[in-house]
Each structure stands twice: as C-alpha cells, then as structure tokens.
Design an enzyme around this catalytic site. Structure first.
Site, PDB file in Angstrom:
ATOM      1  N   HIS A 164      75.396  43.040   1.233  1.00  0.00           N
ATOM      2  CA  HIS A 164      75.064  41.853   0.440  1.00  0.00           C
ATOM      3  C   HIS A 164      75.985  40.672   0.741  1.00  0.00           C
ATOM      4  O   HIS A 164      75.621  39.511   0.483  1.00  0.00           O
ATOM      5  CB  HIS A 164      75.127  42.206  -1.049  1.00  0.00           C
ATOM      6  CG  HIS A 164      74.300  41.336  -1.939  1.00  0.00           C
ATOM      7  ND1 HIS A 164      73.815  40.101  -1.551  1.00  0.00           N
ATOM      8  CD2 HIS A 164      73.871  41.516  -3.221  1.00  0.00           C
ATOM      9  CE1 HIS A 164      73.134  39.569  -2.545  1.00  0.00           C
ATOM     10  NE2 HIS A 164      73.143  40.394  -3.564  1.00  0.00           N
ATOM     11  N   ASP A 379      54.941  40.591   8.427  1.00  0.00           N
ATOM     12  CA  ASP A 379      53.911  41.193   9.278  1.00  0.00           C
ATOM     13  C   ASP A 379      54.521  41.550  10.629  1.00  0.00           C
ATOM     14  O   ASP A 379      54.829  40.676  11.444  1.00  0.00           O
ATOM     15  CB  ASP A 379      52.748  40.215   9.443  1.00  0.00           C
ATOM     16  CG  ASP A 379      51.620  40.773  10.300  1.00  0.00           C
ATOM     17  OD1 ASP A 379      51.738  41.917  10.785  1.00  0.00           O
ATOM     18  OD2 ASP A 379      50.623  40.063  10.487  1.00  0.00           O
TER      19      ASP A 379
END
Length: 453
Positions: A164, A379
C-alpha cells in the site's frame, strides 16, 4: 444458505518477473502521504474472468507484466528505510512475484457459493492468492504478488496483493490497466506513469490537533481494536432502484446534489448505529476516503499512481443520528467533504505522517469507495471481469467497502456494501436496511429489485 465450497489448487513454484528491458538503477523517495505507518501493509484484490478460446492467460499476462514494468520500473524494486525510518524505493529491477496455478473449480460454482453472482467473501481466497513465504513484509520484499489461476471452465482468476505504500486503489488500477492494454496488444500504455511524489510532501511542521478531535483520530485509516473477534462479514447489494428511492427520499435541497456515495454511506452509518444499539448519548464517528487528484492546488499530473487519498470525518451522537432523518445524515457527509477536501488538509495529513494511526472504537465506521478505481473495467483481452475489486481478506470490524458488482447473468449492475459486525448485530443491520428500503419502495411505488447476500 449458499453451499460450502472447497476445491484443490495446484501451483507452480513462484518466480520473479522483472522489466522486459533494462531500466534505471536509482533510488526514489516516496511522498509523505505514502510514508505513513497506516499504509505499511499489503492489500489483496481479485478479478474473475470468463473463458474464451485463444491464448493461455498465464503466458499473456506474464509477458505483459514484464513490459509494463519497464515504464513502471520502481515497482520492480524494493522499499528500504533510510534516516528517520523514511522509506525510499531502491530501483533494483529484481521484479515482482508471479504464481501460476490451476484450480479444480468452475466460475459458476464460485458464483453459486457466494450467492447471487460473485461477491466477497470468496471461498478459498487463500488458495487463489497464495502467501508466498517471505513476501508479506513491507521493507525488502517484492512490491507486488500476482497469481493467475486457471479454472476448469476456461475462465481464470487474477489475484494480486499490493504494498500500500506504493499505490492507492486508483494507482494500482492504473498499473493493472497498463498490463491489460499490453496484454491486448497495444504498443504502450495509454496513460504514462508519473512519479512526482514530492508534490505530496508536507509544506510545514505538523499542525496541532484540532480542539474537538479526540486523540488518534487525525490520520487516514483505521486499525482494529483487539477486543473484537468472532465477526461476520456480509455483502449487501443495492440495485439502481434502491439508490433512486434513497435519493428521492431526500429534501429538495439535497436530492439533486447528493451522490450515490453520500446516500449509501449515510444510510449505512445510521443502520449500523442502530444495529449496535449504541446508547443515545454516546458519539458515533464516520470516516471515509477522498481522492485528491482533482485538487488543482496540488498539481498532480495525469498518470500519478502513488497514494492520493485522505480521510474525511463526521461525528454525531447516536441519538441525534438515529433521531434525525436520512437527509440530516447525508448533509453531514456532504459538509465533511466541503470542509476538509482541500489542499491544506492534504498537506496537514502528510505532515502528521508519524503520528499514531486511527484506532477505531466500536461506534465508528470507516467506508472506502473503490468504485472509481476501475478494477471492474480491467480488460486483459477476455472482456471485463465478472467481478473486480477487493478480495475482502483484510476487512475487519468497523471497515466497509463500496464496490460495483454484476448480477449472475452479467447484465444488471448494482452496488455492494461490505459490512463486518458481530452476528447478532449483523441481523439487526440487515433488518434496518430492509425496513428502510421497503418503506421507500412502497412509498414511491418502485418495484423492489434488491438482492442481499
């Protein structure tokens, strides 16, 4: 009750994927907003894809990953500490961890096991994102762990765990989207990465604590009180009709201004307070993350992929929150945004980077909205994922996420709110939400299309 699902996963030995071509060997400082104690942790995410004839996703993604690590070369390095425990990235080019796996399960079985379509929590997530020995730290460890797991139906899961310190949700989606574009055959990512971490360094000494702010409530994200255990995790799904009914219940001054986040967060805050049966005179807190990339004073370039979020807060007594209307709670959420979403607040948070992280009490709710990050639109050449977002492995009491989901047929889209509560309180929370929506649907004569896991 959804069936319990178990399945076997066969993994190959993990390997390091480095940049496909030589990259600069240098040291880069992270920003003061990155370098906060609360961000020194790993965050898991997952995307599930349906199968299609064609190339093996493992080979396609591994090749694209190496190509993406050329412009994103700091991610192939390692964090280390320098003077004053400041974090820097040593751009060594060592690479990120990659695991290839096969699972004896079909996507339809995962959908059935989680209820209506794919929603967290996912069964056997620890098998779809294996914790490779030595990979779970912050300093001196790979900055990404990626596992691609083929499913029996021809679909696959792309699970990834991030450090993070290096990203927020928007930043990691930018990187994964770059991998996806390269996997689809684009010559280079459409968004060029920008480091520019110095723009989010503190502009002065840490400001004093606000007079009305309790200790340890002036930083961005929560830690879990040790006293709470045995929690239940449940995901609540809201249809477009539900959101429309909530907005229509607001007074005219808010109806056209309140966002979906405003109304769902306010409704969850009130329902959770009721579910926990907080005494009327006790304070209840709400905190939520805000993306600050749009603040012109910060000057963040397009392609910035570091942490660029800060927490905003609202507080009330339990009696006032429950006794007031949904519109009153929505107004508080909007007031917190207006008062605190400023460049000055961002720099103040950066200056407080070494103060203790937020400690949640039982009365506090922390909501993270990851819809805008775009995990659900990544995608890789197999179409958009059936689900893309948190793996929910790190959700805990007091922390919730708002994320987009699809129905099991892949057509209807909705929003999901994760909630972690003691089992009895979870039942009361579900009842509160059901009662609220049922009353709104009935009053507006809107067909009820809501589904709850």
């Amino acid at each position: 009750m959804a069936p319990v699902l178990t399945f076997a996963v066969r993994r190959r030995d993990p390997l390091l994927v480095g940049p496909a071509r030589p990259t600069p060997r240098e040291t880069k400082r992270v920003s003061d907003l990155d370098d906060r104690e609360v961000l020194r942790r790993q965050i898991p995410n997952v995307c599930f894809y349906r199968g299609r004839a064609g190339a093996d996703p493992v080979g396609v993604i591994r090749r694209a990953l190496g190509e993406a690590l050329v412009p994103y070369y700091p991610l192939a390095g390692r964090l280390r500490e320098v003077e004053g425990r400041r974090l820097v990235v040593d751009c060594t080019g060592e690479g990120v961890l990659f695991v290839e796996a096969d699972a004896d399960v079909r996507l339809a079985e995962l959908e059935a096991a989680t209820g209506l379509g794919l929603r967290p929590p996912f069964p056997c997530m620890d098998q779809l994102l294996y914790d490779v020995e030595g990979s779970g730290g912050v300093v001196g460890c790979p900055l990404l762990l990626i596992q691609v797991t083929r499913l029996l139906c021809g679909g696959f899961a792309l699970a990834f765990r991030i450090n993070h310190v290096m990203f927020d949700a928007t930043g990691v989606t930018q990187f994964v989207s770059a991998v996806a574009e390269l996997a689809r055959g684009l010559p280079s990512p459409t968004v060029a990465p920008a480091w520019s971490r110095e723009l989010l360094n503190a502009r002065g000494p840490p400001p004093p604590r606000e007079p009305l702010m309790p200790p340890h409530r002036d930083d961005a994200a929560p830690t879990l009180p040790a006293a709470f255990s045995g929690m239940a995790l449940q995901t609540f799904t809201f249809s477009p009709a539900d959101v429309a009914a909530l907005k229509n219940a607001l007074p005219p001054r808010l109806r056209d201004k309140a966002t979906t986040f405003d109304v769902l967060t306010a409704a969850a805050w009130r329902a959770r307070t009721a579910a926990l049966e907080v005494p009327p005179g006790e304070e209840v807190g709400l905190a939520f993350m805000a993306n600050v990339r749009g603040l012109p004073e910060l000057g963040l370039p397009a392609g910035y992929y570091g942490n660029a979020c800060v927490a905003l807060r609202a507080r009330a007594t339990a009696g006032a929150l429950r006794g007031g209307s949904l519109g009153d709670a929505v107004a508080q959420v909007r007031e917190a945004k207006a008062a605190m979403l400023t460049a000055e607040h961002v720099w103040a948070v950066a200056a407080r980077r070494r103060r203790p992280p937020v400690v949640l009490t039982a009365n506090d709710l922390f909501v993270s909205d990851i819809r805008g990050a775009g995990f659900h639109r990544v995608d890789l050449g197999w179409g958009e994922p059936v689900y893309g977002g948190t793996a929910a492995a790190d959700l805990h009491f007091g922390a919730s996420m708002l994320l987009p989901v699809r129905s099991i047929d892949g057509e209807e889209k909705g929003l999901a709110l994760t909630m972690v509560l003691p089992p009895l309180a979870m039942g009361r929370f579900a009842s509160e939400v059901d009662t609220l929506l049922a009353s709104l649907v009935a009053s507006a004569a809107v067909p009820e299309t809501r589904a709850k896991l």
